[in-house]
Scaffold this motif. Sequence first.
Motif, short mmCIF file in Angstrom:
data_model
loop_
_atom_site.label_atom_id
_atom_site.label_comp_id
_atom_site.label_asym_id
_atom_site.label_seq_id
_atom_site.Cartn_x
_atom_site.Cartn_y
_atom_site.Cartn_z
N LEU A 267 25.72 12.30 25.44
CA LEU A 267 26.44 11.19 26.33
C LEU A 267 27.74 10.50 25.68
N VAL A 268 28.70 10.39 26.44
CA VAL A 268 29.62 9.80 25.99
C VAL A 268 29.29 8.15 25.85
N LYS A 269 29.75 7.41 24.68
CA LYS A 269 29.67 6.25 24.33
C LYS A 269 30.98 5.54 24.06
N LEU A 270 31.05 4.58 24.68
CA LEU A 270 32.51 3.67 24.42
C LEU A 270 32.39 2.97 23.06
N SER A 271 33.30 2.32 22.42
CA SER A 271 33.36 1.54 21.24
C SER A 271 32.45 0.31 21.36
N ASP A 272 32.41 -0.34 22.63
CA ASP A 272 31.55 -1.59 22.80
C ASP A 272 30.16 -1.31 22.97
N TYR A 273 29.66 -0.04 23.08
CA TYR A 273 28.35 0.17 23.35
C TYR A 273 27.30 -0.26 22.16
N ASN A 274 26.21 -0.72 22.19
CA ASN A 274 25.11 -1.18 21.29
C ASN A 274 23.78 -1.16 22.06
N PHE A 275 22.99 -0.24 21.33
CA PHE A 275 21.66 0.05 21.94
C PHE A 275 20.76 -1.23 22.21
N PHE A 276 20.93 -1.87 21.17
CA PHE A 276 20.12 -3.23 21.21
C PHE A 276 20.73 -4.21 22.11
N ASP A 277 22.03 -4.11 22.17
CA ASP A 277 22.56 -5.05 23.30
C ASP A 277 21.93 -4.71 24.74
N THR A 278 21.83 -3.29 24.98
CA THR A 278 21.27 -2.68 26.11
C THR A 278 19.91 -3.04 26.32
N LEU A 279 18.89 -2.99 25.30
CA LEU A 279 17.69 -3.60 25.47
C LEU A 279 17.77 -4.84 25.87
N ARG A 280 18.44 -5.79 25.40
CA ARG A 280 18.32 -7.20 25.63
C ARG A 280 18.75 -7.43 27.18
N GLN A 281 19.98 -6.87 27.52
CA GLN A 281 20.49 -6.96 28.70
C GLN A 281 19.77 -6.44 30.03
N LYS A 282 19.34 -5.15 29.69
CA LYS A 282 18.68 -4.27 30.93
C LYS A 282 17.24 -4.48 30.92
N LEU A 283 16.54 -4.65 29.77
CA LEU A 283 15.22 -4.84 29.80
C LEU A 283 14.46 -6.25 29.37
#
Length: 291
Positions: A267-283
Amino acid sequence: MRIALHAKAVHPDSIPYMRQVVEELVARGAELFISKTFQKHLHNFGESFPDARLFSRTDSLEGMDFIFSLGGDGTLLDTITYIGALELPVVGINTGRLGFLATMPKDKIREVIDALYNSYFSYDYRSLIHLDADQDLFEGRNYGLNEFTILKKDTSSMIVVHTYIDGEFLNSYWADGLIVATPTGSTGYSLSCGGPLVLPQSNNFVVTPVSPHNLYVRPMVVSDNSVISFEIEGRSNHFLVSLDSRSRTVDASVQMAVRKEAFRAKLVKLSDYNFFDTLRQKLNWGLDNRN
């Protein structure tokens, strides 16, 4: 660049964003290829990209630089089935709802494509789960990014899934079914059934029962170097097995086992991607009125 485009479905609201993707790529001189499934959905809305060449699931995408997944997480899961062992980089543009896997926002398409052309990105490698069976259940594409699942079918009665790890008996799950999830899949169906969150780069599977009859049975994390095999029984002789969103009906005679696939999703990941941010924002993970 040679770029493939795929969408599993097309909603009228998403068409302007899909059109923008094509326009931005064409403006940069990209050679475009579009899946026949995507083209079919576009045709239903009177849309087409005439300069793009068509490909199907049986065509090789060797030589492509990227494949764009235009939709939600379900589209990205479907896109993985087009790639196989090529490990072609996947750019997930979220024109759907959740966007947990397809993390690139539709309102930043130009910035995303600029990042690709300027190499301002990295790769997020995700392990896949592989199904071995004595029947061809998934037309040779017997791998998935999220999970393998066994579920009851045709009856309200529970089933029994006798489960073995590396040939050693683990447990007989009296339940509506059983999930074996990858770390990526730990945030999906497994999570909704009480399974734990597992970080994407963890070398594990999560074994999660679906509505178990024995309340003391809990999800279990095992090494993804394990081979997990099953024997199924129930009042009905037919059961449902699935790899991500693809499902098949099988009978109790089929022999099945899962293991880690030899290749990965890229998967292509941009520089501002963070898994923990995604957990907080999406879930809404950790959301509390106090914070």
